[in-house]
Design a protein around this motif. Sequence first.
Motif, PDB file in Angstrom:
ATOM      1  N   LEU A  16      -0.422 -13.007 -21.038  1.00 35.93           N
ATOM      2  CA  LEU A  16      -0.716 -11.747 -21.461  1.00 35.93           C
ATOM      3  C   LEU A  16      -0.218 -11.531 -23.109  1.00 35.93           C
ATOM      4  O   LEU A  16       0.917 -11.410 -22.852  1.00 35.93           O
ATOM      5  N   PRO A  17      -1.118 -11.327 -24.008  1.00 37.55           N
ATOM      6  CA  PRO A  17      -0.426 -11.070 -25.144  1.00 37.55           C
ATOM      7  C   PRO A  17       0.417  -9.754 -24.948  1.00 37.55           C
ATOM      8  O   PRO A  17       0.100  -8.897 -24.587  1.00 37.55           O
ATOM      9  N   TRP A  18       1.387  -9.569 -26.159  1.00 41.12           N
ATOM     10  CA  TRP A  18       2.323  -8.651 -26.096  1.00 41.12           C
ATOM     11  C   TRP A  18       1.516  -7.053 -26.292  1.00 41.12           C
ATOM     12  O   TRP A  18       1.742  -6.008 -25.666  1.00 41.12           O
ATOM     13  N   ASN A  19       0.588  -7.096 -27.067  1.00 43.26           N
ATOM     14  CA  ASN A  19      -0.212  -6.014 -27.549  1.00 43.26           C
ATOM     15  C   ASN A  19      -0.826  -5.499 -26.264  1.00 43.26           C
ATOM     16  O   ASN A  19      -1.191  -4.392 -25.971  1.00 43.26           O
ATOM     17  N   ASP A  20      -1.353  -6.487 -25.622  1.00 38.55           N
ATOM     18  CA  ASP A  20      -2.419  -6.024 -24.387  1.00 38.55           C
ATOM     19  C   ASP A  20      -1.419  -5.607 -23.208  1.00 38.55           C
ATOM     20  O   ASP A  20      -1.576  -4.787 -22.591  1.00 38.55           O
TER      21      ASP A  20
END
Length: 274
Positions: free
Chosen positions: A151-155
């Motif tokens: 999971l990318p940080w922004n998501d």
Amino acid sequence: MEDYKAAGTQEEKDDIFGAFCASVWSSANKRRIYNKSIRFRVPDNLLQTPAGQVFAAWSEVGYKRHKSRTKEDDWPSILRQKINNLYTRYFDKDVILDREYMDLLKTPKRLYYEWISGAATDAGTVSELIEEAMNQAEKVKSRLQKEKMFLPWNDYKKIVEGFLRTGFENCRLIGEYEDTSGFMSSFDFFTEDHFYTAYLCRTLENRFRNYQKACYHVRRGHGNRYCRCIRCGALVEKTNNRVKYCKDCYRQINRENAALRMKRFRSRNAARTP
């Protein structure tokens, strides 16, 4: 929290919650990853020995750590630290701090201190033990990395905000606890900030535990037991002691085994054919 509960319109609630999130994300307590090393120093007089030369080659073993605590006591820093730690635990594949993995990385240092304490050993044995431990450490690291989700940080931030919003909606005000249990009045040092911050931290902890179960499509339940697929690292509900694989890996292994059985069958038949 009290302003949010007292807000008369949804627009007011949105503004209050937006300001709350802005305080969390603008906190100086950013998520930080840094390089660390397990070190020891081999004295010059031991560097001339074969074993000393082996230990010198492994006198610094690197790994990655993260900032897991904050010295600040304001609520944005505390809550942001919880958010940072949860991301590291569930999603960051670079930071592996499992005890089994760390114990393997400490093997050169442990063997060195055993050696200088008088344990009988030789350079060949030491080298083999260290190489074996480092190889095993890589296998353990690979296995633990598979157990983490992507999971990318922004998501991740968007999901966190959704969980926090749920926490705001479900939270009971501090006065309700004081009226029913008298808990708050028993601890003078326990402030409203402590109360609501602790509640939101527990909310995030529980929500991400359920998020993980939803990600791997396993049932939630207090009596359920879980294990990891030994092939891909997915979370699996342990319905019996023979469970080793997730459904996808189990099907894939069955297909692979069926192909091998068919290959052996054709090979035997070809050998029997005149």
